[in-house]
Design a protein around this motif. Structure first.
Motif, PDB file in Angstrom:
ATOM      1  N   PRO A  94       0.808  -1.221   0.000  1.00 20.13           N
ATOM      2  CA  PRO A  94       0.000   0.000   0.000  1.00 20.13           C
ATOM      3  C   PRO A  94       0.840   1.270   0.000  1.00 20.13           C
ATOM      4  CG  PRO A  94      -0.884  -1.598   1.554  1.00 20.13           C
ATOM      5  CD  PRO A  94       0.457  -2.122   1.113  1.00 20.13           C
ATOM      6  N   GLU A  95       1.885   1.294   0.822  1.00 17.74           N
ATOM      7  CA  GLU A  95       2.744   2.477   0.877  1.00 17.74           C
ATOM      8  C   GLU A  95       3.452   2.676  -0.454  1.00 17.74           C
ATOM      9  OE1 GLU A  95       6.328   4.421   3.608  1.00 17.74           O
ATOM     10  OE2 GLU A  95       5.665   2.361   3.956  1.00 17.74           O
ATOM     11  N   TYR A  96       3.913   1.565  -1.053  1.00 18.99           N
ATOM     12  CA  TYR A  96       4.565   1.674  -2.356  1.00 18.99           C
ATOM     13  C   TYR A  96       3.620   2.270  -3.395  1.00 18.99           C
ATOM     14  CZ  TYR A  96       6.054   0.583  -7.019  1.00 18.99           C
ATOM     15  OH  TYR A  96       6.345   0.717  -8.358  1.00 18.99           O
ATOM     16  N   MET A  97       2.392   1.783  -3.445  1.00 19.79           N
ATOM     17  CA  MET A  97       1.442   2.251  -4.455  1.00 19.79           C
ATOM     18  C   MET A  97       1.117   3.725  -4.281  1.00 19.79           C
ATOM     19  SD  MET A  97      -1.155  -0.967  -4.832  1.00 19.79           S
ATOM     20  CE  MET A  97      -0.540  -2.580  -5.334  1.00 19.79           C
ATOM     21  N   GLY A  98       1.061   4.180  -3.024  1.00 12.58           N
ATOM     22  CA  GLY A  98       0.841   5.594  -2.786  1.00 12.58           C
ATOM     23  C   GLY A  98       1.983   6.435  -3.329  1.00 12.58           C
ATOM     24  N   CYS A  99       3.206   5.950  -3.158  1.00 10.60           N
ATOM     25  CA  CYS A  99       4.376   6.662  -3.682  1.00 10.60           C
ATOM     26  C   CYS A  99       4.424   6.581  -5.206  1.00 10.60           C
ATOM     27  CB  CYS A  99       5.657   6.076  -3.090  1.00 10.60           C
ATOM     28  SG  CYS A  99       5.842   6.317  -1.309  1.00 10.60           S
ATOM     29  N   GLU A 100       4.081   5.413  -5.744  1.00  9.94           N
ATOM     30  CA  GLU A 100       4.092   5.220  -7.193  1.00  9.94           C
ATOM     31  C   GLU A 100       3.192   6.236  -7.889  1.00  9.94           C
ATOM     32  OE1 GLU A 100       3.821   1.157  -9.538  1.00  9.94           O
ATOM     33  OE2 GLU A 100       1.803   1.933  -9.135  1.00  9.94           O
TER      34      GLU A 100
END
Length: 279
Positions: A94-100
């Motif tokens: 989830p954190e990765y997708m927010g940054c992506e």
């Protein structure tokens, strides 16, 4: 009320979302038609979400919040949507997708399957349905996966889209997924994706052998402030790394991979040849 369906918020996370939507809507004295008009959706769409027949999207959740005045609150529908989505994701995802979604540059290397950012809806659905048949996820989680991919792809169409560098292991192209028509459309989409001004698509051929710097998929982001981060997954968890001392060597290895891979022109030619070989 005629034909009013009783809701069971305990049935699933989406049922809980729908039940909450009905409660808040009725508390504000709005009919489904009135809420739908305010949001730009049909009355039937609102009904389908409330009864759990339709999975809510991020866009829908945000528009509900605007219409009902719940945006940026602890009880917002967007927050509930994110909690639902994260329930089926690995740690760190989830954190990765927010940054992506906010990144300036995306670099990815994938093995075996076309990465989500480049999947057609039919290809994504076929993979998700395969996971359901294996018993690894539920039908509800499969729908979430397909929707997540669509939500991630929206970031590629924003006003200032990120640069996207893609290196696909040759296995991504040669592994058949679904009917030939699905694979054919997926290969055609890869060619279209490569033709965009903000993308670079390359193929890492099988004959790279031991020269290949990565054995597993890897994602590397460059944020607008030039901060680097990487994301990788194992079978059980995902790992997001923000430490430049460990991400910089991965970026160097990625550049080496790009130098070893086929050029974009040669990669597109390979994809075209494989596409012509499908019915």
């Amino acid at each position: 009320m005629v034909n009013r369906k009783e809701l069971n918020p305990e049935a699933s996370p989406h049922a809980a979302f729908g039940a909450k939507l009905r409660v808040v809507r009725e508390a504000q004295g709005l009919t489904q038609d009135q809420l739908g008009s305010a949001m730009g959706y049909t009355c039937g769409h609102i009904s389908s979400v409330e009864t759990g027949r339709k999975v809510p999207t991020l866009r829908f959740s945000r528009q509900v919040d605007q219409a009902l005045g719940t945006a940026n609150t602890e009880d917002s529908f967007e927050r509930q949507w994110r909690e639902i989505r994260q329930g089926s994701l690995l740690e760190g995802a989830p954190e990765y997708m927010g940054c992506e979604a906010r990144s300036a540059e995306i670099r990815l290397y994938e093995v075996g399957v076309v990465p989500g950012l480049l999947q057609t809806p039919e290809y994504a659905l076929t993979l998700a349905e395969g996971a359901v048949l294996r018993g690894s996820i539920t039908e509800e989680q499969a729908a979430e996966r397909v929707q997540m991919i669509a939500d991630r792809q929206e970031a590629l169409s924003r006003r200032s889209p990120p640069m996207v560098f893609v290196v696909l292991d040759e296995s991504c192209l040669r592994r058949p997924v679904g009917e030939p028509t699905i694979m054919n459309a997926q290969l055609e989409y890869l060619m279209e994706f490569a033709d965009r001004p903000n993308t670079m698509v390359q193929v890492a051929p099988f004959d790279l052998g031991a020269r290949r710097p990565f054995d597993l998929p890897i994602y590397i982001l460059t944020m607008p402030d030039r901060q680097l981060m990487s994301y990788a997954e194992s079978a059980q968890r995902g790992h997001l790394d923000r430490e430049s001392t460990s991400v910089l060597p991965l970026l160097t290895a990625y550049h080496q991979l790009q130098a070893l891979a086929l050029s974009q022109a040669a990669s597109v030619a390979m994809i075209s040849q494989l596409r012509k070989g499908t019915p």
